[in-house]
Write a protein that holds these residues in place. Structure first.
Motif, short mmCIF file in Angstrom:
data_model
loop_
_atom_site.label_atom_id
_atom_site.label_comp_id
_atom_site.label_asym_id
_atom_site.label_seq_id
_atom_site.Cartn_x
_atom_site.Cartn_y
_atom_site.Cartn_z
N VAL A 31 -4.87 0.29 5.91
CA VAL A 31 -4.76 -1.17 6.11
C VAL A 31 -5.32 -1.50 7.48
CG1 VAL A 31 -3.18 -3.12 6.28
CG2 VAL A 31 -2.74 -1.30 4.62
N ILE B 204 -8.25 -3.59 3.08
CA ILE B 204 -7.60 -2.40 2.53
C ILE B 204 -8.71 -1.47 2.06
CG2 ILE B 204 -6.00 -1.51 0.81
CD1 ILE B 204 -4.79 -4.32 0.63
N VAL C 105 0.84 -1.21 0.00
CA VAL C 105 0.00 0.00 0.00
C VAL C 105 0.88 1.26 0.00
CG1 VAL C 105 -1.68 1.32 1.35
CG2 VAL C 105 -1.93 -1.17 1.10
N ALA D 249 -9.53 1.87 0.29
CA ALA D 249 -8.91 2.88 -0.58
C ALA D 249 -9.88 4.04 -0.81
CB ALA D 249 -8.51 2.25 -1.91
N LEU E 253 -4.57 -1.97 -5.83
CA LEU E 253 -3.87 -2.48 -4.64
C LEU E 253 -4.12 -3.97 -4.47
CD1 LEU E 253 -4.55 0.46 -2.14
CD2 LEU E 253 -2.39 -0.12 -3.26
#
Length: 378
Positions: free
Chosen positions: A96, A202, A89, A204, A213
């Motif tokens: 995260v 994750i 990342v 985003a 990612l």
């Protein structure tokens, strides 16, 4: 400019003819108004439903979830794997969130139950508060879902025991809907035994970044012939929802266009009646030197004016209906001005004006090609 000046007498004469038969003009334009409202209204309705659905799924499409793969030796992700995900990342605008999960005893001062507990550092990105507020960052406290809160007979501000430690209930979390993460109890770390992570989320800033990612994590952590981690993302969900609503809108527009076709036939009938009634007048015009193209232009201008006036009124009414719809659904009437909704108003207006123009072609051709002597004798 010279061309516009050439059209001006035709426009003035067409307006005079329409005004002479106001009731018939209003009834003919009313058909266009209804047709434009049908097309634009149905399109705006589909656009509003699509807007609400994509807004609901936005919190899903920007997430990727990492779990152990089929070829992994352990059933949980290790601390080093979490560090690797953080390296992937890097500086990207994404968070995260490692998640530990375990079934433990949870007790209030009234009840004691066994519940699935998740230990999360940033719960606000994964869960929705139905009551109370989810702290960010989450250093101390516990979140309960509705059913668990009822079973424990606990509410916001009460203290419950998770494992061996006591926590204050900070919020009651909702189910969130299809695809959202669900948990009976969410607790701040450290609370769950240190045996690795069940998953890593994750989060985003958008679906495209989440997909990038996810691909980078998969490439970095998996060997060519081994799936050590499985990475799931719902980044394509909004596209599939968009495709579905585009199909629905096409069907709705097809249904709405039928009313405009009916309106076009009505205008064709009105224009034919008008030219028959003015047959002698048109014959006199032809006899004093008015050319066929000018007669053709005058009749077409009448039909176009009907379409433009009816289309404009229909477009304004459609905007008003759309504003009421968005205000009722999302408490923001200005959303109707988005291109996704406005384009249906423009399509409805253009369709109405075009159908009216096409409906005037035959009456105009018939009037322009009639012999002046026969027209005057009629």
């Amino acid at each position: 400019m010279s061309r516009l000046r050439g059209w001006l007498p035709s426009v003035l004469m067409a307006w005079r003819n329409l005004w002479r038969n106001r009731l018939r003009t209003i009834l003919a334009a009313l058909g266009i108004v209804i047709g434009v409202i049908a097309i634009a209204g149905l399109g705006i309705t589909g656009s509003a439903l699509r807007y609400g659905t994509t807004q609901q799924f936005n919190d899903l499409t920007n997430q990727a979830t990492v779990q152990t793969g089929e070829d992994a030796e352990r059933r949980h992700l290790t601390e080093s794997q979490v560090l690797t995900i953080r390296e992937v990342v890097g500086d990207a605008n994404a968070t995260v969130i490692p998640i530990k999960s375990q079934r433990v005893r949870v007790a209030s001062y009234r009840q004691e139950i066994s519940a699935s507990v998740e230990e999360v550092t940033h719960p606000r990105a994964l869960y929705t508060a139905q009551r109370g507020e989810i702290p960010e960052p989450f250093f101390d406290g516990v979140l309960l879902d509705n059913e668990t809160a009822d079973r424990l007979n606990a509410t916001i501000g009460d203290r419950v025991i998770v494992g061996d430690d006591s926590y204050e209930v900070r919020a009651i979390i909702g189910e969130g809907g299809i695809g959202y993460r669900r948990a009976e109890v969410v607790v701040s770390p450290p609370a769950v035994a240190d045996r690795g992570y069940q998953a890593v989320s994750i989060v985003a800033e958008d679906g495209d970044m989440a997909q990038d990612l996810a691909n980078a994590t998969r490439d970095r952590m998996n060997a060519p012939d081994e799936e050590l981690v499985r990475v799931d993302t719902r980044a394509g969900l909004n596209n599939r929802v968009g495709d579905f609503f585009s199909t629905v809108n096409l069907i709705l527009l097809g249904i709405g266009s039928i009313s405009l076709l009916v309106a076009g036939v009505s205008i064709l009938n009105v224009m034919l009646m008008s030219t028959i009634e003015r047959r002698s007048e048109i014959g006199v015009l032809r006899a004093v030197g008015v050319r066929r193209t000018e007669v053709l232009r005058m009749i077409l201008t009448e039909a176009t004016l009907l379409g433009v006036l009816g289309g404009a009124v229909g477009a304004l009414l459609s905007l008003g209906i759309g504003a009421l719809l968005y205000d009722r659904l999302y408490e923001d009437p200005t959303l109707v001005l988005r291109w996704a909704a406005m384009r249906y108003v423009i399509v409805g207006f253009a369709f109405g004006a075009g159908a009216s123009l096409l409906s005037g072609i035959y009456p105009a051709w018939k009037a322009a090609n009639e012999r002046p002597v026969e027209a005057i004798r009629s």
